[in-house]
Design a protein around this motif. Structure first.
Motif, short mmCIF file in Angstrom:
data_model
loop_
_atom_site.label_atom_id
_atom_site.label_comp_id
_atom_site.label_asym_id
_atom_site.label_seq_id
_atom_site.Cartn_x
_atom_site.Cartn_y
_atom_site.Cartn_z
N ILE A 270 0.80 -1.21 -0.26
CA ILE A 270 -0.02 0.11 -0.10
C ILE A 270 0.95 1.14 -0.01
O ILE A 270 1.79 1.42 0.75
N LEU A 271 0.84 2.07 -1.00
CA LEU A 271 1.48 3.24 -1.12
C LEU A 271 1.00 4.43 -0.21
O LEU A 271 -0.08 4.37 -0.06
N VAL A 272 1.95 4.98 0.19
CA VAL A 272 1.56 6.21 1.24
C VAL A 272 2.27 7.39 0.93
O VAL A 272 3.38 7.70 0.78
N ASP A 273 1.21 8.43 0.62
CA ASP A 273 1.72 9.91 0.32
C ASP A 273 1.00 10.95 1.03
O ASP A 273 0.04 10.75 1.72
N ASP A 274 1.53 12.20 1.02
CA ASP A 274 0.94 13.08 1.79
C ASP A 274 -0.20 13.94 0.85
O ASP A 274 -1.16 13.88 1.44
N VAL A 275 0.08 14.13 -0.34
CA VAL A 275 -1.12 14.96 -1.09
C VAL A 275 -1.19 14.44 -2.61
O VAL A 275 -0.34 13.90 -3.12
#
Length: 320
Positions: A270-275
């Motif tokens: 699962i990729l995680v980014d801020d915006v």
């Protein structure tokens, strides 16, 4: 829970607090007791903590980054607003051109904690660019809720943070996504989702055929050193770029570290980014993880700049 005095003696103070939010604005990052500590040492520690807070407010005065209330980085009302923005995580990939096909079929399912606006946007900007790390606890809680909504408490997944550029890391001194995931891990909010820090930035600009082609395989921060661009900003930001420019800028800009390919191979990621904006960064991260043998099952972001009209739809009803 804030304890309010019940004696008529405090009526005037309650009136002042209702009129002026700067008076007695509590810091949401601090725990507050329901009653007096029975331990003498505990009472002494609480008194010392209050004195140090007052001294810090005199030496280094602070204001709420959203409403300007004094003596707190994020006041109670604004923290509540941020939590309200992230109360119902939603699916956001349909508004990101890089994440859907021409027929509208999503390439990657993305769950956003909230819309990128108002107090949530201000907190995120201050956290990333102004060093207001104390709001990280509120933002990490919102991100953790989005992760849980996306997975539905299912195990077997791992979180893969999207790396920041070398220039941004040198300027800030930290990676926002990695710091938020660290807070989640320390608070044990996602115990069933291990974190795999395997992605890294590589060169994201075209090189002419012949001569210096070996730069293609170097990490981006080393390319800056070789070309003498270190400390110049690098021009790696995407702010203000359109859909096509963003896609061209990030194409081929990530890879899984060669020494950590075995950690990714065959894992559900699962990729995680801020915006989330156009989705170009998440699309490139998914390509890099897939090329290393990982299985990209979706992504989670803290905020989406283009929330869909059905943003009230809970992501828990459609797990990744």
């Amino acid at each position: 829970m804030t304890v309010t005095p019940h004696s008529p003696l405090f009526g005037g103070q309650r009136h002042l607090r209702a009129k002026d939010p700067d008076i007695g604005a509590p810091d949401p990052g601090q725990a507050r007791r329901r009653g007096r500590d029975s331990s003498r040492l505990g009472r002494f520690a609480a008194a010392m903590e209050g004195s140090l807070d007052e001294l810090r407010a005199i030496i280094v005065p602070v204001e709420c980054i959203c409403c300007g209330a004094e003596d707190t980085v994020l006041c109670t009302d604004c923290a509540k607003r941020v939590r309200q923005f992230c109360a119902q995580p939603f699916r956001a990939e349909q508004q990101s051109p890089a994440l859907v096909t021409v027929h509208g079929v999503p390439r990657i399912k993305v769950v956003a904690a909230g819309p990128y606006r108002d107090e949530l946007a201000q907190c995120l900007l201050s956290f990333k660019h102004s060093g207001q790390w104390r709001v990280g606890g509120v933002l990490a809680t919102c991100l953790g809720k989005a992760v849980e909504a996306a997975l539905g408490h299912q195990a077997g997944y791992c979180l893969v943070p999207v790396p920041t550029s070398g220039a941004a890391y040198r300027k800030r001194g930290f990676s926002p996504v990695h710091l938020l995931l660290l807070i989640l891990r320390l608070r044990r909010m996602t115990p069933h989702c291990p974190q795999l820090d395997v992605l890294e930035k590589v060169r994201a600009f075209p090189l002419r055929k012949g001569g210096m082609t070996w730069l293609r395989e170097l990490p981006l921060r080393l390319v800056d050193v070789v070309l003498g661009r270190e400390g110049r900003g690098g021009g790696t930001g995407q702010k203000g770029l359109g859909r096509g420019d963003r896609a061209r800028k990030v194409r081929g800009s990530m890879r899984v570290r060669p020494t950590r390919i075995k950690l990714v191979r065959g894992r559900k990621c699962i990729l995680v980014d801020d915006v989330l904006t156009t989705g170009a960064t998440l699309s490139e991260a998914a390509r890099a993880v897939g090329a290393a043998g990982g299985v990209v099952c979706g992504a989670v972001v803290l905020a989406a700049t283009r929330p869909p009209a059905y943003a009230v739809l809970r992501a828990a009803s459609d797990h990744l």
